[in-house]
Every structure is written in C-alpha cells, then in structure tokens.
Design an enzyme around this catalytic site. Structure first.
Site, mmCIF file in Angstrom:
data_model
loop_
_atom_site.group_PDB
_atom_site.id
_atom_site.type_symbol
_atom_site.label_atom_id
_atom_site.label_comp_id
_atom_site.label_asym_id
_atom_site.label_seq_id
_atom_site.Cartn_x
_atom_site.Cartn_y
_atom_site.Cartn_z
ATOM 1 N N GLU A 109 -5.189 7.071 -0.132
ATOM 2 C CA GLU A 109 -5.799 6.439 1.035
ATOM 3 C C GLU A 109 -4.851 6.442 2.234
ATOM 4 O OE1 GLU A 109 -7.179 2.380 0.549
ATOM 5 O OE2 GLU A 109 -8.309 2.512 2.405
ATOM 6 N N ASP A 128 -6.301 4.675 -4.707
ATOM 7 C CA ASP A 128 -6.287 3.550 -3.777
ATOM 8 C C ASP A 128 -5.112 2.683 -4.217
ATOM 9 O OD1 ASP A 128 -6.635 1.479 -2.069
ATOM 10 O OD2 ASP A 128 -8.824 1.371 -2.310
ATOM 11 N N HIS A 176 -18.717 -6.122 3.685
ATOM 12 C CA HIS A 176 -18.762 -5.007 2.733
ATOM 13 C C HIS A 176 -20.040 -4.979 1.911
ATOM 14 C CE1 HIS A 176 -14.062 -4.724 2.733
ATOM 15 N NE2 HIS A 176 -14.609 -4.435 3.897
ATOM 16 N N ASP A 222 -6.392 -1.597 -3.693
ATOM 17 C CA ASP A 222 -7.812 -1.766 -3.395
ATOM 18 C C ASP A 222 -8.097 -3.268 -3.351
ATOM 19 O OD1 ASP A 222 -10.565 -1.172 -3.090
ATOM 20 O OD2 ASP A 222 -10.879 -1.474 -5.236
ATOM 21 N N ARG A 224 -23.224 -2.741 -4.433
ATOM 22 C CA ARG A 224 -22.693 -2.591 -3.079
ATOM 23 C C ARG A 224 -23.853 -2.208 -2.174
ATOM 24 N NH1 ARG A 224 -17.202 -2.645 -3.305
ATOM 25 N NH2 ARG A 224 -16.991 -1.940 -1.152
ATOM 26 N N ASP A 253 0.824 -1.213 0.000
ATOM 27 C CA ASP A 253 0.000 0.000 0.000
ATOM 28 C C ASP A 253 0.857 1.263 0.000
ATOM 29 O OD1 ASP A 253 -2.808 0.047 0.025
ATOM 30 O OD2 ASP A 253 -2.899 -0.851 2.017
ATOM 31 N N THR A 287 -7.538 -5.207 -0.254
ATOM 32 C CA THR A 287 -6.360 -5.708 0.486
ATOM 33 C C THR A 287 -6.532 -7.170 0.913
ATOM 34 O OG1 THR A 287 -7.286 -4.749 2.486
ATOM 35 C CG2 THR A 287 -5.659 -3.446 1.319
HETATM 36 P P1 AMP Z 1 -14.480 -5.109 -1.811
HETATM 37 O O1 AMP Z 1 -13.189 -5.537 -2.445
HETATM 38 O O2 AMP Z 1 -15.630 -5.056 -2.757
HETATM 39 O O3 AMP Z 1 -14.757 -5.889 -0.546
HETATM 40 O O4 AMP Z 1 -14.262 -3.588 -1.398
HETATM 41 C C1 AMP Z 1 -13.130 -3.194 -0.726
HETATM 42 C C2 AMP Z 1 -13.370 -1.832 -0.134
HETATM 43 O O5 AMP Z 1 -14.507 -1.841 0.714
HETATM 44 C C3 AMP Z 1 -12.227 -1.391 0.758
HETATM 45 O O6 AMP Z 1 -11.314 -0.627 0.019
HETATM 46 C C4 AMP Z 1 -12.886 -0.595 1.851
HETATM 47 O O7 AMP Z 1 -12.547 0.768 1.772
HETATM 48 C C5 AMP Z 1 -14.371 -0.736 1.586
HETATM 49 N N1 AMP Z 1 -15.159 -0.963 2.808
HETATM 50 C C6 AMP Z 1 -14.738 -1.017 4.089
HETATM 51 N N2 AMP Z 1 -15.776 -1.202 4.943
HETATM 52 C C7 AMP Z 1 -16.898 -1.251 4.178
HETATM 53 C C8 AMP Z 1 -18.287 -1.418 4.462
HETATM 54 N N3 AMP Z 1 -18.754 -1.566 5.707
HETATM 55 N N4 AMP Z 1 -19.152 -1.412 3.416
HETATM 56 C C9 AMP Z 1 -18.700 -1.300 2.153
HETATM 57 N N5 AMP Z 1 -17.400 -1.142 1.837
HETATM 58 C C10 AMP Z 1 -16.499 -1.111 2.823
HETATM 59 MG MG MG Z 2 -10.089 0.184 -1.322
#
Ligand code: AMP
Ligand code: MG
Length: 334
Positions: free
Chosen positions: A73, A127, A221, A130, A262, A50, A132
C-alpha cells in the site's frame, strides 16, 4: 495439533515469519509512540508503523523469495521530499534498526519501494497496517499479506495483534496469526508463536434472523442507513458489531459471527475495494468454510490492478446465510 502440512512450503514459511515480525514491529511503534502526549489527529505513529512494517516484509521477502514481487500500500516518495518526511524516515530507521542492524535511510526507502511491483501474474499484496484508525484508537488492526496468482488469492496471512479471546481462549493476550492456503484449510496460532496451530471453522448457524453482522467502525467506509435496512430485510434485530480492519474476517473465520458486509458509502458510491484490504481476509474465510462475493454475488476478481474494479463492495458469510443476504441486498436495492 501438530503443525498443519500447508506450512511446509517456503512461501507459507516466509509469510508467517514476515507477518509475525511486522506485527511485533507495529506493536513496538504503538507502545513507544501512541502516548497520551500525542495530540488528537496526530497520525505519525500509524505512518511510522505502516512504512516500517512494509519495509520489514520487503526485506524478508528479498531474502527468502528473491524473485517474488510485492504490491504494497505504501510508497517512499514523500519520505525524502519534505522536512516532515525526513523526520518520519528517521523514526522508521530507528525502529528498523532492531530488526536490520545498521540499516541506512536509503535502504529503508529502497525496501519500501520494493513494494511497487506491477499487480500482474503472480505477486504478493500487503497492507502493512490495515485499519489505521483502529491502530490509533488502540482497537483492532491487521497486518495483511496475500499471494495472488492469475487473479485468485492462493495464500493469505493475517496478523491481528489485538485479537485474542474473540478467536480462541488459548491465545491469551498474544494476538492472533491466521493462515489459509487454497484447498488446504485455514489455521490460527498466536502472533508471538507461543500457541499451537488450530483449524478454523466458520459458524454452523443457518438461522438467518440470528446472523451476527460485522461492519466497519468508520461510517465513511460503509452505509449505516442501508445496513439497518439490510438487517431488517433479513429479520435480524441485533445491532451490527463494529470492528476495524480485516480482523472482521478473522472473527468470521473462527465462527464468532456469520456475516461481514461492506456496503458502498453514500458519498463514495463508486468506491472500489483495494486488493490488499480484502485478499488475505477473504481466503481465510473461504478456507474456513465460508463464502465471499461482492454485493451482487460475483466472486472477487483480483485481476484488475490494485482495486477490485469489477466488484461492488463485499459480502462474506459462513455460507449458510449467504443466499438470504444476497436476496435481502437485492430487495433493498443495495
Ligand atoms: P475498515 O477497517 O473496515 O474501516 O476498512 C479499512 C479500509 O477501508 C482501509 O484500509 C481503506 O483502504 C478502506 N476504505 C477507504 N475509503 C473507503 C470507502 N469509502 N469505502 C470503503 N472502504 C474504504
Ligand atoms: Mg487497509
């Protein structure tokens, strides 16, 4: 095809070169640090990747576009505060040495903090890694860089080192690099630079029940219960496809699915998306012919700082199934 004309401007050239270099750097960190000897739960490789990726993008930005501003970030505050932080800093310095010979620890911190600009007017958002969790698992992740002008994304680049055949067989095992510029389309090449640019086009599928839906791997998420209801309301029987990071947007832009959603997780109903998590991916889908809104059908508004304060969640589609998805969201009360 020959290189598309949108690549001619200095901003596109910088963004492509910087994301390419950052993506290679994250790969190197992963190869050297994500060994089997790592204990489960050790997050150090992703921390090093990162920070290193943010530093290299900041360095190339300062060289190519000295007046540009970066909202990244990461910030370097913790790296000098503790022994653990200083050990991480030494590792970052080690990895950056190959890209910036002789780089000092102080310069590393200054570069990372170059990404602390105010998110106002015209600025870049990054990011550096993105997804992680995907990076640590060896699954999908993305380096995401976008230019925002007065609340709207005008240029976006996604580097997806683990995305290959899902986008184009020609990429081989090189990973994908995607670029989109407002009004000028979206294109894909390889991260390593050894594949030709190809235009991206979303799936033409209009049949709502056949919608291939992407969701986050991390259940925190999204809202998996509500996702099942949503699919049911759309008449979709196939299970949603889990994928980490903005690689979801990349596959959608290439026609490998019709929808990404999302939903707000039950334990964080007030969560607001971060700009660097959505900016590059959303313009890539829009310029490939798709549509991106929030769950209420509102356009994403990037004029409220580092979060999309005026939007709830995200719905991105090939355009054809968008209205049906919005109606289904309303019907289930999401
Ligand atoms: P994904 O790879 O789709 O799981 O998305 C990753 C991103 O979700 C990360 O970079 C976080 O910034 C973001 N994230 C963290 N917490 C949440 C949450 N509660 N709801 C949705 N996205 C989130
Ligand atoms: Mg991210």
């Amino acid at each position: 095809m020959s290189a598309p004309s949108l690549l001619d401007c200095p901003e596109a050239q910088f963004a492509i070169a910087a994301v390419r270099e950052a993506a290679q750097l994250t790969r190197r960190v992963q190869q050297e640090m994500c060994t089997e000897a790592l204990t489960k739960g050790d997050k150090s490789p992703v921390t090093v990747a990162d920070f290193s990726a943010q530093a290299i993008v900041a360095k190339r930005m300062a060289e190519a576009l000295p007046d540009a501003r970066l909202v990244g970030e990461e910030d370097a505050a913790d790296l000098n505060a503790t022994d653990e932080g200083r050990a991480t800093l030494a590792q970052i310095q080690h990895f950056l040495e190959a890209n910036i010979p002789g780089v000092s620890a102080d310069e590393v911190c200054q570069l990372i903090d170059h990404g602390n600009a105010k998110p106002e007017g015209k600025f870049w958002t990054l990011d550096p890694v993105d997804g992680t969790k995907g990076f640590l698992r060896g699954d999908q992740y993305a380096v995401a860089l976008a230019l925002i002008e007065d609340g709207q994304v005008s240029l976006g680049v996604l580097g997806c080192p683990e995305l290959n055949d899902q986008l184009s067989p020609e990429l081989g095992g090189s990973g994908a690099l995607l670029i989109a510029k407002r009004g000028e389309g979206a294109f894909v090449a390889s991260v390593t630079g050894d594949a030709e640019w190809k235009p991206l086009k979303v799936s033409p599928c209009e049949e709502v029940k056949d919608t291939r839906i992407f969701r986050s791997v991390e259940t925190a998420h999204t809202n998996t219960g509500q996702l099942g209801q949503l699919a049911g309301a759309m008449g979709v029987e196939a299970q949603p496809i889990p994928m980490d990071s903005q690689a979801k947007y990349a596959v959608l832009a290439a026609g490998g699915g019709e929808m990404l959603v999302r939903l707000l997780s039950a334990n964080r109903p007030d969560y607001r998306e971060k700009i660097w998590d959505q900016a590059a991916g959303s313009i890539v889908v829009e310029e490939a012919g798709g549509r991106v809104t929030d769950l209420d059908g509102k356009p994403l508004d990037f004029s409220h700082g580092t979060s999309l304060l005026e939007n709830r969640g995200v719905l991105a589609t090939n355009g054809q199934v968008h209205q049906a998805a919005l109606e289904a969201l309303r019907a289930i009360g999401a």
